[in-house]
Structures are given as structure tokens and as C-alpha cells.
Design an enzyme around this catalytic site. Structure first.
Site, mmCIF file in Angstrom:
data_model
loop_
_atom_site.group_PDB
_atom_site.id
_atom_site.type_symbol
_atom_site.label_atom_id
_atom_site.label_comp_id
_atom_site.label_asym_id
_atom_site.label_seq_id
_atom_site.Cartn_x
_atom_site.Cartn_y
_atom_site.Cartn_z
ATOM 1 N N GLY A 1 0.821 -1.202 0.000
ATOM 2 C CA GLY A 1 0.000 0.000 0.000
ATOM 3 C C GLY A 1 0.852 1.246 0.000
ATOM 4 O O GLY A 1 0.554 2.215 -0.693
ATOM 5 N N MET A 38 5.072 2.841 1.650
ATOM 6 C CA MET A 38 6.338 2.548 2.311
ATOM 7 C C MET A 38 6.837 3.790 3.017
ATOM 8 O O MET A 38 6.889 4.873 2.442
ATOM 9 C CB MET A 38 7.368 2.055 1.281
ATOM 10 C CG MET A 38 8.710 1.713 1.869
ATOM 11 S SD MET A 38 8.566 0.455 3.160
ATOM 12 C CE MET A 38 9.932 0.914 4.191
ATOM 13 N N GLU A 39 7.233 3.611 4.293
ATOM 14 C CA GLU A 39 7.520 4.738 5.184
ATOM 15 C C GLU A 39 8.947 5.238 5.115
ATOM 16 O O GLU A 39 9.454 5.806 6.096
ATOM 17 C CB GLU A 39 7.204 4.336 6.624
ATOM 18 C CG GLU A 39 8.178 3.344 7.270
ATOM 19 C CD GLU A 39 7.786 1.885 7.126
ATOM 20 O OE1 GLU A 39 8.305 1.051 7.880
ATOM 21 O OE2 GLU A 39 6.945 1.579 6.256
ATOM 22 N N ASN A 40 9.645 5.089 4.006
ATOM 23 C CA ASN A 40 11.027 5.554 3.897
ATOM 24 C C ASN A 40 11.202 6.933 4.536
ATOM 25 O O ASN A 40 10.385 7.817 4.336
ATOM 26 C CB ASN A 40 11.440 5.648 2.429
ATOM 27 C CG ASN A 40 10.931 4.509 1.601
ATOM 28 O OD1 ASN A 40 11.320 3.378 1.772
ATOM 29 N ND2 ASN A 40 10.015 4.817 0.693
ATOM 30 N N GLU A 88 5.161 -2.541 13.057
ATOM 31 C CA GLU A 88 3.870 -2.556 12.379
ATOM 32 C C GLU A 88 2.705 -2.669 13.364
ATOM 33 O O GLU A 88 1.685 -2.000 13.198
ATOM 34 C CB GLU A 88 3.810 -3.688 11.351
ATOM 35 C CG GLU A 88 4.780 -3.525 10.197
ATOM 36 C CD GLU A 88 4.568 -2.239 9.399
ATOM 37 O OE1 GLU A 88 3.520 -1.584 9.554
ATOM 38 O OE2 GLU A 88 5.469 -1.886 8.611
ATOM 39 N N GLU A 110 1.755 5.717 7.571
ATOM 40 C CA GLU A 110 3.143 5.891 7.135
ATOM 41 C C GLU A 110 3.800 7.076 7.836
ATOM 42 O O GLU A 110 4.989 7.032 8.160
ATOM 43 C CB GLU A 110 3.203 6.054 5.616
ATOM 44 C CG GLU A 110 2.565 4.925 4.819
ATOM 45 C CD GLU A 110 3.034 3.539 5.229
ATOM 46 O OE1 GLU A 110 4.192 3.381 5.673
ATOM 47 O OE2 GLU A 110 2.231 2.590 5.106
#
Length: 872
Positions: A265, A267-269, A324, A302
């Protein structure tokens, strides 16, 4: 099913041999390749057991050179394989430089650095960085990153990477460059890079301390007007995290990029989030209320990772729920605060019961913290995420909201900049709250859904309430130590008035009893209020008690649950009768009386009314049986729905009339509730093909100013043999042909039709030019929609549904193993079905197993085949 299975075990964890303090990356992007030069400041890890070799992971790239302290390595100083570069006897402290090339244009895995439309982007979680350059691809190697990108200025005018942009400029031959510095140490899975010709919307947010943060959201040109809700949601999330947890954003800018081809869905970079467009795009005419809520919640999720995942991260991938589960809980609380609290919680509960509970009872049941895996991508599961979030919620429930928030801040302060374990988190909770969580730790170590039985005994004005627990065996875990389970209860009198305020009982033995006294008559028990624990509640309450709770319970979850229990009593009896060859069981009059009471005295929250009028899903009904018979379940549910629709046809007509659109679309709690009731009413009327329904639904479709009402009309027409059906389907496809996410709705709608030709229609759509087999959203819409949303078609007696899915898994596995494995997982619960269905599903799995499969799919298929048929 060939290939070597290299299973990894949590017990085998060893610290990294070498640590990296800084990473300097230089990407030279050309039309045919990308050259990567990586420079690392490396030092020996004093906690490592063996430092004679240093392994750097690397896949699908061309190695060029390696050097230590400016000296090129001879071939005898390293070993190179298809998946690693191993340096022999490196020094204690050194600078390492490695050069390689990659081909993002040819990378179809959607991992590493790849093309999505006209965008080149990265996806590194969990092990995608090893497709970019050689690196110890594990989360406990944390470093500060500087990234330089150079590319053609005309083709790729936008250059993005983690952190703050500290330099940019032009180069010769029409090229340009940008340099980014991230001041916070991070693991390589949080690295991100995006280049392309992108449109942008821009905003800003001023933090509590007065810092102005630059907010930018990039997407392909032409989609900017679908991104404003996402931007507003980001600002909501930033304010909520400050107000609730006191957590202020820590970089100068926060950048989001929406891409069309993305396995996850979002990505929390760190500072550069990459999103699937499905979790960003939301405009009234292209997105439903559910889409708007999804975008709001995923954007928040995110963003919340910035602290619970980025600033403090996982030591290893077995600890995935550390970030998570905690972030899912934070997202859930945010969603409850933004929307309808009761209905938001009901939807969270439904996800647990309909998806996570079956996973917990299937061949791939695993603890929130797994003990082993072959392919890590297979463990991005509903158990790790949603059950992990419920485990955090139990801690918060036992500690109290304020004490829990203080404990989270203690955890973040204690471990800032570290890669830690779930145990570290639990210890921090104990240190801050004073809770004893020794027994509670079983929630992280044990698979399976506990059963909590409720028994009552009333005598002489005194109620004795007894709770007991039992957890069935799961693969590799037969004996289950007792859980520590919080169960919230309240008591009501015969008129539905509360006679005992809600309180949390803590069940931590096999059986415990509590006594409540001072009652004139036996009170009605409302148990597991708010779904205080992810357990199955076994409580045989009378129809009268359930009707009372359905009408009066102050807890929306228990009120809805009482309605579900009343429906389930009838449905279970009917399915059982059909299975035994007996006549169908009609719904009792009391059920209709309870529905009439609900319609006469609806809750103020219209979304709650809609939820209470909605029957339990086929998945939920199947969970009531050891052997699932799809066709008996479908018949029982369909006939009960028809009976309710027939009995209350005029009431549903009136609901549709009073809840029809009367003003322009707005996304808020009241309007979303109104639209939801309208859709439910229309759905019931479609069930009995009420006179004029097809024409009314078509008129709603034609006149709607929003996708929510338009989809309500399409759902009502989906299974009808009426000319209006094909007209609006054709119009929809023509109108929205240039909007991929909207066309996903068109695909899913046809995949979920109960018409006899649904399998053939799905095959036609797979061959349609409008279907893109390389795009995960298309696959999930059509094939995922077919399996999950059309169980009758999937389990068709001739086996055509199983053959269809098996064919597409084999076709997909070489292109996108993650998606192929996810589809294969839909076949693995075959042993829960009656023999005719079980045999067909198992045969499809066995056919898949004969092929040469990826690690992802092989692990799933093997787990599915290693079980016996409980229904036989």
C-alpha cells in the site's frame, strides 16, 4: 516444486560482523542502465562472534569493482556469487567502495530500483536494497546516508531521495544532479529514491515548536487534483501525533510520491514515502467513501512510522510487528478519532474475524513474532499487522490511555536511533506503567485464536460470572500456555438500562469467577465490549438477551455484535439443516421483531444502522463450522437476506428515499453514514428485484456526483438480468477508461458477480487490452476480487475457478513472486472445506507444486499441502 529451501530461524540471530556509520551513494542514471558507486565507513562490531568475513548481499546486478581504503581488491580477497559479495579478512576500521550497475527498466519484480510508468522508484523493504547495490541487507545495520543522483534533466526533471536536499545543479550534456543528506541513522530498507517527470502539489505545516515543514506530494502529470485529500490527511496526522503523543516531525521537508505499480500500500522511507496510487488518489467522482477513509488512514500510518519504525526500528525481521503492530494501533486510534468511533472499531473487528481468525486457524498460522521463515515477504501478514495492533491495544487497555502514551514516549526516548526487539518494547511498557507483562508475552509467541467461554449463574440477587480459556493446537504448537486476556464487561437490566458500569476483567488462568450482587432480576451481560481482546467469545445468550443488547447496549461494537449473533443463530441452523439434507430453517419471528425495533429506533450514527442491517459475511459464517460448505452457506445467507428484504421492502424503500443524495458530495461522518444506509437499502431491494429497482439504480448512476453513490447503483445492478446493467457497465468503462484505479472497480465488480458465467468473464477480462498483468492493483482487483468476493464462482462444482487461479499463479510467479504467493495463499485453507471443494483446491495446489517456483510461492504451497482434510 524444485529449489533449495533456506529457512531462517529467530534463534539463530547473530549480530552483524561489521557496522557502517555512513553511506555515500552516487547514482548515475542513463537510459539503458544505472551505475551505482557506494562508499561506506565501516568498523568491526565488538559484539560479533566471527569477523573473518564480511557478507554484503547483492542480487540481479553487475559487479564492477571493490576497494578498501582506496586500494582495489584482488579477486582472491573476495568471493562473488549470484546473491552476495563476501570480503575475506577485512581490517578493523576501513572505507569500502563498491561499484555496480543495475537495470531498472528491465526490473519487473517491483523490488529494488524499478520503473513504474514514467517514474523510476525504489522499494527496499524487506530486502530490496540488495537489488540496488552490495550491502549487508539487514535492519540492524544503521547508518547516516548521503545520496547523489544525476540524470537527464529533460527526461527526469525531478530527483528525490531521503532527507534534506543540500545541493543541486546542472551538468554537461543536458544532465543535472541533486544531493540529499539524511541526518538520522537508518537501516537500508528505509532508503528511497525517485526520479521522473512529475506533477506536484505543495503545502506546509508549522509544528508545535514553530518550525515550518515543506510538504510536497508528487504524482504523474494530470493526477494532481486527486491528491488534495491525501495532503489534508497528512496535516491531520501531523497535528494528531503532536497533540496525542507529543511527537513533532524532525526533518525540513516531508515528501510523498504516488506510483501506479507498487506491491504494497505504501512505504515509510524516512522523509520520502512512496505510495501506491490506490492509497493516495481520492476525488469525489473517482473514489468512494471507503477510498477516502483508506487514503486518510494509510497516509497517517506511514507518517506515524517516522517515530514508531524509523527513529526506532527492528533488530531483525522476526520483530516486524515491533513497528507494524504499534503503528497499526496508532493508526486505529487516529481513525477512531477522525471518523465514526463505533463503526471504525467495528470495521477493525470485522477484519480480525473475517481474515485474521481464519489465518490463525489455517496451515500458515504463526505467532505475531514468527520463529522462522523462508521468504520474509510472506510474513507481511494480517497476523503481524492487525493482531499485532490488537496486542498493543490490550496493553493500552490495561495501562489506561494516558499511562500508555507516557510509556510509548519512554520507549522511544530509551531506544532512539536503535534497532531493537519486541522484548525491548514490552520491558519499556513494564518500566513505565508498572504492569506485570510476563504472562502477557505469550501473545507474541503463540499462534492461534483463544476461545473465551462465558458462563453465568444467578441466584438470590447475585450474579456469578465465570470466564474460561482454551486455545486449539496450531501447526508446530500443540500445547498452549495460558494467555493474559483483558475482557471488558457491563451489565444491563431487562429494559436495557445499565446496572453495572463497564469494567475490565483480567483472565489469566484456565478459569476464573467474579461475583456481582444487589440485583432484583438477572441482568444481561455485555461481554468483550469494544473487542478488548482478539478472542472468540463462546457465550450462549438467549434471543431475548441479544435483542435487548441490539436495541440498548451503549457499546457500538457489542450492539452490532448482538445483531450479528442473532443473524448467525438463524444462518448456522439453516446451513446445518441443508448439510444434513433437511428442509431449510426459517428465521424466527423474534429476529424480524428485533430488526423492526432497530428501524423504529435507529441509532443516531447512521453508519452504525447500516452495519447492524448488514448480514454476517460468508467468511464469518464459514468460521462457525469445522467443514465449510460454500454452497449451503450461500443459499442460507441469500434466502435470509431475501426474507428480510421481502418483510421490510416498504421500509427499505423509505430508507432509500430519505437517505438519497440531496446536496453536493462531502466526505464527513454524517454524509458517509447517509450514503451507507442508502446503499444498504438499495442492496436489499436488489436482492428481491423490487419493482422498478433496475430503473432506479440506473437513474442513481446517471445522476450521481460521486463514486460512492455510483458504486451503490452498480452493486445493485451487478447480478440482475436487466438491460440497465450492461448499459451502465459499458458507460462506466468508457467514461473512466483513462483512470486505472476506477477501472479496477469495474474489474472487481464483474469478478464478484454471482452470475453463472463469472469464471469465463474473468478469463475474458484477463485477455482484455485494458488489463495490465504486470500491475499489482489490476491483479488484486480481478483475481483477488474473484477469490474473496465470489466464493460461489471460485468454488464452482466443475473446478473451473480453481483451474483459473492455478493458471494465473503459475503465469505470475516468474514476474511477481510476492503477488503469486499471495494468490496461492487463497488455496491453502482447503482442509477447512467439505470434501468436494477441498479436493479441488488441493489438486490445484498440487499442480502448482509441480512447477519450478520462487521461494515466495514454494513456501506457501508447501505449507498448504502439509495438512489433512478435517472435513473428510
Amino acid at each position: 516444486m524444485t529449489g533449495d529451501t533456506q529457512r531462517k530461524y529467530r534463534a539463530d540471530y547473530q549480530p552483524p560482523a561489521y557496522l557502517i556509520d555512513t553511506v555515500d551513494l552516487d547514482f548515475e542514471i542513463r537510459s539503458d542502465r544505472t551505475q551505482v558507486r557506494a562508499t561506506y565507513a565501516v568498523r568491526r562490531n565488538p559484539d560479533a562472534n566471527d569477523t573473518s568475513q564480511w557478507r554484503l548481499d547483492g542480487r540481479d546486478m553487475q559487479f564492477l569493482s571493490a576497494a578498501i581504503d582506496g586500494r582495489a581488491l584482488d579477486t582472491h580477497e573476495y568471493a562473488l556469487s549470484d546473491n552476495a559479495l563476501v570480503i575475506h579478512n577485512p581490517p578493523e576500521i576501513f572505507t569500502f567502495v563498491v561499484e555496480n550497475t543495475i537495470g531498472p527498466e528491465q526490473n519487473l519484480s517491483l523490488e529494488g530500483f524499478y520503473r513504474s510508468g514514467d517514474i523510476l522508484c525504489s522499494q527496499c523493504e524487506s530486502n530490496g536494497f540488495s537489488r540496488i547495490t552490495y550491502f549487508p541487507d539487514r535492519p540492524d545495520v544503521m547508518a547516516r546516508y548521503t545520496t547523489r543522483i544525476s540524470a537527464d534533466a529533460h527526461k527526469f526533471p525531478v530527483l528525490l531521495a531521503n532527507g534534506n536536499c543540500v545541493d543541486s545543479g546542472t551538468l554537461d550534456n543536458g544532465r543535472h544532479y541533486a544531493v540529499f543528506e539524511d541526518p538520522f541513522a537508518k537501516p537500508c530498507y528505509l532508503f528511497a529514491m525517485v526520479v521522473g517527470d512529475l506533477g506536484m502539489i505543495r503545502d506546509s505545516y508549522t509544528t508545535a515548536s514553530g518550525r515550518k515543514v515543506d510538504l510536497r506530494l508528487y504524482t504523474e502529470h494530470g493526477n494532481e487534483d486527486q491528491c488534495h485529500h491525501a495532503m489534508a490527511s497528512l496535516k491531520q496526522a501531523m497535528a494528531w501525533d503532536e497533540d496525542t503523543y507529543g511527537l513533532e516531525y524532525d526533518l525540513d521537508s516531508y515528501v510523498t510520491v504516488a506510483v501506479g505499480s507498487f506491491n504494497m500500500g505504501a512505504m515509510e522511507n524516512k522523509g520520502l514515502n512512496v505510495f501506491n496510487t490506490a492509497c493516495i488518489f481520492a476525488r469525489a467522482d473517482t473514489a468512494t467513501d471507503s477510498d477516502f477513509a483508506l487514503v486518510r488512514d494509510v497516509v497517517a500510518h506511514e507518517y506515524f512510522h517516522n517515530y514508531t519504525g524509523n527513529r526506532v526500528t527492528c533488530r531483525d525481521w522476526f520483530q516486524l510487528s515491533l513497528k507494524e503492530g504499534l503503528t497499526v494501533y496508532r493508526e486505529h486510534q487516529f481513525a477512531i478519532d477522525q471518523g465514526s468511533p463505533g463503526v471504525t472499531r467495528i470495521r477493525q473487528v470485522r477484519t480480525m474475524r473475517e481474515i485474521q481468525f481464519p489465518e490463525d486457524g489455517g496451515p500458515r498460522a504463526h505467532p505475531v513474532r514468527p520463529e522462522s521463515y523462508v521468504e520474509m515477504n510472506n510474513f507481511y501478514t494480517i497476523t503481524v499487522y492487525e493482531k499485532g495492533g490488537e496486542v498493543i491495544r490490550m496493553i493500552a487497555q490495561m495501562a489506561g490511555r494516558d499511562a500508555f502514551i507516557i510509556a510509548v514516549r519512554h520507549y522511544l526516548d530509551k531506544h532512539d536511533g536503535q534497532a531493537v526487539t519486541i522484548e525491548d518494547f514490552v520491558v519499556a511498557m513494564e518500566e513505565s506503567t508498572g504492569l506485570d507483562l510476563a504472562q502477557f508475552r505469550h501473545w507474541y509467541a503463540q499462534a492461534g485464536t483463544p476461545r473465551v467461554r462465558v458462563a453465568t449463574d444467578f441466584e438470590d440477587g447475585r450474579l456469578q460470572l465465570t470466564l474460561s480459556q482454551h486455545t486449539p493446537a496450531t501447526p508446530d504448537q500443540n500445547d498452549k500456555p495460558l494467555f493474559d486476556i483483558p475482557v471488558e464487561i457491563a451489565l444491563f437490566d431487562a429494559e436495557g438500562a445499565p446496572v453495572r458500569e463497564a469494567e475490565v476483567l483480567r483472565l489469566n488462568s484456565a478459569e476464573q469467577s467474579w461475583t456481582f450482587d444487589g440485583f432484583d432480576a438477572e441482568p444481561t451481560v455485555s461481554a468483550l465490549r469494544g473487542f478488548t481482546a482478539p478472542v472468540r467469545l463462546e457465550y450462549e445468550q438467549s434471543d431475548e438477551a441479544l435483542a435487548r443488547l441490539m436495541a440498548h447496549d451503549s457499546d457500538p461494537v457489542c450492539r452490532w455484535d448482538a445483531a450479528q449473533a442473532l443473524y448467525l443463530k438463524t444462518l448456522v441452523a439453516d446451513v446445518s439443516a441443508r448439510r444434513e439434507g433437511n428442509a431449510p430453517v426459517a428465521a424466527p419471528e423474534l429476529l424480524f421483531e428485533a430488526i423492526e425495533t432497530l428501524l423504529d429506533n435507529p441509532p443516531a450514527d447512521r453508519e452504525l444502522l447500516a452495519e447492524m442491517l448488514t448480514l454476517p459475511s460468508e467468511a464469518m459464517l464459514g468460521e462457525q463450522f469445522d467443514a465449510v460448505d460454500i454452497f449451503a452457506i450461500d443459499a442460507a445467507r441469500r434466502e435470509l437476506k431475501e426474507a428480510i428484504a421481502t418483510r421490510f421492502a416498504k421500509r427499505f424503500q423509505a430508507l432509500a428515499d430519505t437517505h438519497a443524495a440531496s446536496s453536493a458530495y462531502i466526505f464527513d461522518v454524517a454524509e458517509a453514514g447517509r450514503r451507507r444506509v442508502f446503499a444498504v437499502a438499495l442492496d436489499y431491494l436488489a436482492t428481491i428485484e423490487a419493482p422498478g429497482l433496475a430503473a432506479r439504480a440506473a437513474a442513481v448512476y446517471d445522476g450521481a456526483d460521486n463514486m460512492t453513490d455510483r458504486m451503490a447503483a452498480l452493486d445493485a445492478l451487478r447480478d440482475l438480468n436487466a438491460p440497465e446493467r450492461q448499459r451502465v457497465l459499458d458507460d462506466f468503462a468508457q467514461t473512466w477508461a483513462d483512470y486505472p484505479l476506477v477501472m479496477d472497480k469495474w474489474l472487481r465488480l464483474q469478478a464478484t458477480t454471482r452470475r453463472d458465467d463469472s469464471v469465463e468473464r474473468v478469463r475474458e477480462l484477463l485477455a482484455d487490452a485494458r488489463f495490465d498483468f504486470t500491475n499489482p492493483n489490476r491483479i488484486r482487483a480481478l483475481l483477488g476480487g474473484f477469490v474473496r468476493g465470489n466464493r460461489v464462482g471460485f468454488h464452482r462444482a466443475d473446478g473451473a475457478g480453481y483451474a483459473l487461479i492455478a493458471d494465473e499463479i503459475l503465469r505470475l510467479d516468474s514476474l511477481n513472486p510476492q503477488l503469486a504467493a499471495a494468490l496461492a495463499g487463497m488455496l491453502t485453507n482447503w482442509a477447512r472445506h467439505v470434501p468436494a471443494q477441498a479436493d479441488g483446491m488441493r489438486a490445484a495446489l498440487a499442480r502448482i507444486a509441480e512447477a519450478e517456483l520462487s521461494d515466495n510461492t514454494r513456501e506457501i504451497v508447501a505449507a498448504g499441502l502439509e495438512q489433512s482434510n478435517v472435513a473428510a
